[in-house]
Design a protein around this motif. Structure first.
Motif, mmCIF file in Angstrom:
data_model
loop_
_atom_site.group_PDB
_atom_site.id
_atom_site.type_symbol
_atom_site.label_atom_id
_atom_site.label_comp_id
_atom_site.label_asym_id
_atom_site.label_seq_id
_atom_site.Cartn_x
_atom_site.Cartn_y
_atom_site.Cartn_z
ATOM 1 N N ASP A 1 7.178 13.069 11.295
ATOM 2 C CA ASP A 1 8.406 12.352 11.084
ATOM 3 C C ASP A 1 8.243 11.365 9.932
ATOM 4 O O ASP A 1 9.339 10.646 9.605
ATOM 5 N N PHE A 2 7.553 11.716 8.858
ATOM 6 C CA PHE A 2 7.412 11.183 7.515
ATOM 7 C C PHE A 2 6.797 12.134 6.655
ATOM 8 O O PHE A 2 5.985 12.622 6.516
ATOM 9 N N PHE A 3 7.996 12.315 5.645
ATOM 10 C CA PHE A 3 7.818 13.594 4.828
ATOM 11 C C PHE A 3 7.965 13.068 3.251
ATOM 12 O O PHE A 3 8.815 12.186 3.072
ATOM 13 N N PHE A 4 7.308 13.770 2.399
ATOM 14 C CA PHE A 4 7.487 13.496 1.003
ATOM 15 C C PHE A 4 7.805 14.803 0.121
ATOM 16 O O PHE A 4 6.848 15.704 0.187
ATOM 17 N N ASP A 5 8.905 15.206 -0.146
ATOM 18 C CA ASP A 5 9.326 16.135 -1.058
ATOM 19 C C ASP A 5 9.330 15.780 -2.545
ATOM 20 O O ASP A 5 9.899 15.194 -2.967
ATOM 21 N N ARG A 6 8.139 16.383 -3.150
ATOM 22 C CA ARG A 6 8.115 15.988 -4.487
ATOM 23 C C ARG A 6 8.992 16.777 -5.417
ATOM 24 O O ARG A 6 9.029 17.957 -5.567
ATOM 25 N N ARG B 1 5.619 3.145 -8.292
ATOM 26 C CA ARG B 1 6.016 2.038 -8.948
ATOM 27 C C ARG B 1 6.944 0.902 -8.124
ATOM 28 O O ARG B 1 6.703 -0.213 -7.791
ATOM 29 N N MET B 2 7.570 1.774 -6.806
ATOM 30 C CA MET B 2 8.305 0.954 -6.100
ATOM 31 C C MET B 2 7.456 0.243 -5.124
ATOM 32 O O MET B 2 7.644 -1.176 -5.054
ATOM 33 N N VAL B 3 6.375 0.781 -4.787
ATOM 34 C CA VAL B 3 5.477 0.050 -3.750
ATOM 35 C C VAL B 3 4.606 -1.081 -4.472
ATOM 36 O O VAL B 3 4.434 -2.129 -3.902
ATOM 37 N N SER B 4 4.564 -1.097 -5.775
ATOM 38 C CA SER B 4 3.745 -1.980 -6.534
ATOM 39 C C SER B 4 4.739 -2.980 -6.898
ATOM 40 O O SER B 4 4.306 -4.213 -7.574
ATOM 41 N N ASN B 5 5.972 -2.745 -7.024
ATOM 42 C CA ASN B 5 7.079 -3.709 -7.717
ATOM 43 C C ASN B 5 7.286 -4.889 -6.564
ATOM 44 O O ASN B 5 8.050 -4.606 -5.825
ATOM 45 N N THR B 6 6.557 -6.012 -6.597
ATOM 46 C CA THR B 6 6.945 -6.960 -5.741
ATOM 47 C C THR B 6 7.954 -7.929 -6.209
ATOM 48 O O THR B 6 8.084 -8.902 -5.276
ATOM 49 N N ASN B 7 8.562 -7.663 -7.298
ATOM 50 C CA ASN B 7 9.572 -8.745 -7.710
ATOM 51 C C ASN B 7 10.702 -8.473 -6.965
ATOM 52 O O ASN B 7 11.444 -7.464 -6.847
ATOM 53 N N ILE B 8 11.420 -9.465 -6.620
ATOM 54 C CA ILE B 8 12.703 -9.518 -5.928
ATOM 55 C C ILE B 8 13.758 -10.511 -6.565
ATOM 56 O O ILE B 8 13.234 -11.575 -7.065
ATOM 57 N N VAL C 1 12.305 11.689 -1.302
ATOM 58 C CA VAL C 1 12.597 12.976 -2.092
ATOM 59 C C VAL C 1 12.579 12.583 -3.751
ATOM 60 O O VAL C 1 13.249 11.571 -4.075
ATOM 61 N N GLY C 2 11.212 12.757 -4.423
ATOM 62 C CA GLY C 2 11.105 12.210 -5.944
ATOM 63 C C GLY C 2 9.747 12.472 -6.286
ATOM 64 O O GLY C 2 8.783 13.433 -5.702
ATOM 65 N N SER C 3 9.561 11.683 -7.224
ATOM 66 C CA SER C 3 8.112 11.787 -7.906
ATOM 67 C C SER C 3 7.116 10.823 -7.222
ATOM 68 O O SER C 3 7.714 9.707 -6.687
ATOM 69 N N GLU C 4 5.960 11.200 -7.259
ATOM 70 C CA GLU C 4 5.006 10.169 -6.805
ATOM 71 C C GLU C 4 4.834 8.871 -7.838
ATOM 72 O O GLU C 4 4.806 7.710 -7.279
ATOM 73 N N ALA C 5 5.163 9.154 -9.152
ATOM 74 C CA ALA C 5 5.423 7.966 -10.029
ATOM 75 C C ALA C 5 6.331 6.844 -9.606
ATOM 76 O O ALA C 5 5.947 5.561 -9.587
ATOM 77 N N THR C 6 7.277 7.329 -9.303
ATOM 78 C CA THR C 6 8.357 6.420 -8.707
ATOM 79 C C THR C 6 8.291 5.912 -7.334
ATOM 80 O O THR C 6 8.478 4.687 -7.426
ATOM 81 N N GLU D 1 1.033 -1.298 -0.069
ATOM 82 C CA GLU D 1 0.046 -0.028 0.075
ATOM 83 C C GLU D 1 0.733 1.259 -0.069
ATOM 84 O O GLU D 1 1.894 1.370 0.606
ATOM 85 N N MET D 2 0.313 2.409 -0.631
ATOM 86 C CA MET D 2 1.147 3.623 -0.536
ATOM 87 C C MET D 2 0.996 4.154 0.852
ATOM 88 O O MET D 2 0.285 4.104 1.742
ATOM 89 N N PRO D 3 2.264 4.580 1.180
ATOM 90 C CA PRO D 3 2.218 5.202 2.337
ATOM 91 C C PRO D 3 1.666 6.330 2.589
ATOM 92 O O PRO D 3 1.205 7.187 1.522
ATOM 93 N N LEU D 4 1.221 6.739 4.015
ATOM 94 C CA LEU D 4 0.223 7.896 4.129
ATOM 95 C C LEU D 4 1.237 9.162 4.157
ATOM 96 O O LEU D 4 2.256 9.214 4.924
ATOM 97 N N ILE D 5 0.775 10.372 3.572
ATOM 98 C CA ILE D 5 1.359 11.464 3.159
ATOM 99 C C ILE D 5 0.680 12.377 4.148
ATOM 100 O O ILE D 5 -0.432 13.041 3.609
ATOM 101 N N ARG D 6 0.931 13.096 5.276
ATOM 102 C CA ARG D 6 -0.122 14.156 5.990
ATOM 103 C C ARG D 6 0.674 15.440 6.174
ATOM 104 O O ARG D 6 1.918 15.307 6.525
ATOM 105 N N ASN D 7 0.126 16.400 6.058
ATOM 106 C CA ASN D 7 0.706 17.734 6.158
ATOM 107 C C ASN D 7 1.077 17.876 7.793
ATOM 108 O O ASN D 7 2.074 18.599 7.870
ATOM 109 N N ASP D 8 0.573 17.058 8.514
ATOM 110 C CA ASP D 8 0.652 17.498 10.020
ATOM 111 C C ASP D 8 1.702 16.476 10.325
ATOM 112 O O ASP D 8 1.921 16.425 11.643
#
Length: 732
Positions: free
Chosen positions: A509-514, A702-709, A694-699, A499-506
């Motif tokens: 300790d967990f931040f996403f810089d687009r 892609r990482m969250v959905s890529n379960t290939n190891i 730090v990066g794009s939401e698309a990346t 699942e995608m991580p939760l990104i909240r303004n408040d």
């Protein structure tokens, strides 16, 4: 003109021009020497073969093609030679007395009739023999050094080779230069191949083909953590490395097995029987691990009811275990070998702390260990108990030039319970060494997160043990360690569940810089590390670790290190022109070096390991001194510096087992299958107080959905099944 035969020359270095000057006995001239010339001290004598060439820029040069040691023939040259320090106890006065007595026959006397040196006043028979032995040993070594350096072998490596083969070095190398890649640490296939080419070896030589197969298996271990390869995959890799067709190797592989150079195992897979080939050390290590695990499992005693002891622990520590934790604790206590696995915050460390207190209450000895210094330090801090690296606990000794452990199958550890944390990081070699030292009847409890990346080095210990189905496994799922409003633990589990991580303004300790371009990602990370995060969290930039999935990309490890070095340490004294290291730089040791010496106050030891982080404290005449986070200080000469890299940014793989106050993760497109959920999860779980993506939401999606190891070929699971079957037959 071409010079026929050997030409004797005196070699010395001009301090003014830096040129090597040759005084040929037939004709004196000052020229630059090119070709296979090694570093030569002033006044040393050589026999050289070569030819004169004219360089458009430098003019006339002598191109050396063959170089060998030669002693001087003139009286003054003989005196300088004897008194130059090669002969213990021979100064200039003694040297003159010897030359005065024997003249031009001096060296023949030393070599063939050393007893006659006692005819010189002041030299007794014992001293005469010592002088003769010095001459033989030094002449022999000098010739070997010149031979090896003439084939571009660095001096430190040449000494290693000489220590291995002695007087037989040149003949051994000329017979089969590829043995160097098998027997000498630091000589890879490509270096041996270059020497072999210079010596005229055919590219289809069986020596070369065999070395290519071995190198393919080694590279598979280094790059992908494989301990073995299927036959087709090995043939493909070896053929690519050797530049030949795979059919050339068909008959070779069975011959290498017969010679004992490779191991082979046939496994029953979904696609039928598949032959796997492995280096002998890998196959023996995995077989040893399997046999010892099965023996420990079968050596477990009767089940013991420890419910009362757990109740006491809960009451005295004010920590209450949930049902799965309690079950995991009971299972581990009553098993010879057990696994406790779970994500961050699920209470693995709480169980370890309970185990240590149970052992103390029952008068049992419990040892705590982890694969790395960082992981051991974290374990010690979390449990308030002494925890060591596996290497240190086993008493690693490198005095013999190879790893020897104080505690082993002949001298097991004194322990009733051994807990190994972060076991997914352990490779097959150190895990094998650990098992050899576990005493009969002891309990071995393996703790780790099965969803993190496996070890960087060969092996897939935790996954293979769990997949075998033969060992008690307890999986913790309920989150206990989670501060109010914290998203690190929540998002780690969301990522692990796809699942995608939760990104909240408040969020605190967990931040996403687009950021949408690699260039913007890099610029933003430099700003975060140097200004914004230190100001926001009141931390030092040294508390912030930048991670990146890729090494070479516009916002990968190398580019980030260069940018962060210039931002954080722009004025540090440099090692030299064209080098990257500066005093004050944050650096990481990148390979297991069991021989590198260190000091910590009055304590001395050897062994610096992959992932150890420190800071450069001095640079003196090319030697770099590094103080590691645990206080050890090590020195790196020009050869050893290859083991260091800047560590302002490191790969996610290199961060395994570590925990950092703040983590910044670079997310950029590219990387193929490498950008997967497993890697993202590992990166996020390295953060203790905060993480910034730090990066794009698309990346990110892609990482969250890529379960290939990436498939990792190992044989431990197969060998566990075999060992279990064998044990059942023996006890039936």
């Amino acid at each position: 003109m071409t010079i026929e035969g050997s030409v004797q020359a005196v070699i010395f270095r001009s301090e003014e021009s830096g040129y090597t000057v040759i005084d040929f006995l037939t004709e004196s001239r000052n020229v630059t020497v090119v070709g296979c010339m090694p570093e030569i001290g002033e006044g040393e004598y050589l026999k050289i073969e070569g030819k004169w060439v004219v360089n458009a820029r430098y003019g006339e040069q002598f191109k050396a093609e063959e170089v060998s040691f030669s002693a001087p023939a003139d009286p003054e040259g003989l005196v300088r030679f004897l008194s130059g320090g090669l002969f213990e106890g021979v100064g200039e006065a003694t040297a003159r007395n010897i030359v005065s007595k024997f003249g031009a026959a001096t060296l023949d006397i030393i070599e063939r009739a050393p007893v006659r040196l006692s005819e010189v006043p002041g030299i007794g028979k014992m001293r005469a023999q010592a002088i003769a032995e010095s001459y033989r040993r030094n002449a022999e070594m000098k010739n070997v050094m010149l031979f090896l350096q003439g084939h571009s072998v660095p001096l430190k490596l040449a000494v290693k080779i000489y220590e291995k083969y002695g007087a037989e070095t040149e003949s051994a190398v000329r017979e089969n230069p590829y043995r160097l890649s098998q027997e000498i640490d630091g000589v890879g296939f490509y270096k041996a191949d270059k020497i072999a080419e210079a010596l005229g070896f055919d590219r289809t030589s069986e020596f070369r083909l065999a070395a290519g197969v071995t190198e393919a298996l080694r590279e598979a271990g280094k790059q992908g953590g494989h301990t073995a390869l299927p036959e087709e995959e090995l043939a493909r890799r070896a053929a690519s490395l050797l530049g030949c067709g795979g059919d050339v190797l068909e008959d070779l592989l069975p011959r290498l097995v017969l010679k004992g150079e490779l191991g082979v195992h046939t496994a029953d897979t979904e696609s039928g029987n598949v032959r796997y080939y492995a280096l002998g050390v890998n196959m023996s290590s995995e077989k040893s691990v399997a046999a010892r695990l099965i023996r420990l499992i079968r050596g477990a005693g009767k089940d013991e009811d420890i419910s009362k002891e757990i109740d006491v622990f809960e009451k005295t520590s004010s920590i209450y275990l949930d049902r799965t934790q309690r079950e995991a604790l009971v299972s581990a206590w009553n098993a010879g070998v057990s696994v406790i696995t779970g994500g961050p915050g699920t209470g693995k460390t709480t169980i370890i702390k309970c185990i240590t207190e149970l052992c103390a209450a029952k008068g049992l000895t419990c040892l705590l260990c982890a694969p790395t210094g960082r992981a051991a330090k974290r374990l010690s801090e979390a449990t308030d108990e002494d925890a060591k690296t596996i290497h240190r606990m086993l008493g690693l000794d490198m005095s013999s030039g190879k790893p020897v452990y104080k505690f082993n199958e002949n001298r097991p550890l004194k322990a009733d319970v051994i807990v190994a944390d972060e076991i997914s990081m352990a490779d097959i070699y150190i895990f094998s060494a650990l098992l050899k030292a576990v005493p009969e009847g002891a309990k071995l409890i393996l703790v780790g997160d099965k969803d993190q990346l496996p070890s960087v080095s060969p092996g897939n210990i935790l996954a293979d043990i769990i997949d075998s189905g033969l060992i008690t496994v307890s999986t913790l799922t309920e989150i206990h360690r989670q501060e109010e409003g914290s998203l690190i633990v929540v998002n780690a589990h969301r990522i692990n569940d796809g699942e995608m991580p939760l990104i909240r303004n408040d969020s605190k300790d967990f931040f996403f810089d687009r950021r949408y371009t690699p260039e913007d990602v890099l610029t933003d990370i430099v700003s975060l590390v140097t200004e914004r995060l230190p100001r926001y969290f009141h931390v030092s930039p040294s508390d912030i670790q930048v991670l990146a999935p890729l090494k070479r990309s516009p916002a990968g490890v190398e580019a980030l290190n260069a940018a962060l070095q210039n931002a954080l340490n722009p004025y540090g004294e440099k090692l030299g022109a064209g080098t990257e290291f500066r005093i004050g730089d944050k650096v990481m040791h990148t390979v297991n070096d069991y021989e590198l010496e260190w000091r910590r106050g009055s304590e001395k030891g050897a062994g610096v390991y992959n992932g150890d982080v420190g800071y450069i404290t001095s640079i003196v005449r090319g030697t770099v001194t590094v103080e590691f986070e645990d206080g050890r200080v090590a020195e790196y000469d020009s050869d050893a510096r290859d083991s260091l890299m800047l560590a302002y940014a490191v790969s996610v793989h290199k961060s395994q087992g570590s925990e950092f106050p703040v983590v910044v993760l670079s997310l950029t497109p590219g990387g193929g299958a490498l950008l997967n959920k497993n890697l993202l999860y590992t990166a996020v779980t390295r953060a203790k107080n905060a993480v910034v993506l730090v990066g794009s939401e698309a990346t990110l999606k892609r990482m969250v959905s890529n379960t290939n190891i990436q498939k990792r070929y190992t044989l431990l699971k197969e060998f566990l099944w075999e060992a279990d079957k064998k044990a059942k037959l023996l006890n039936s």
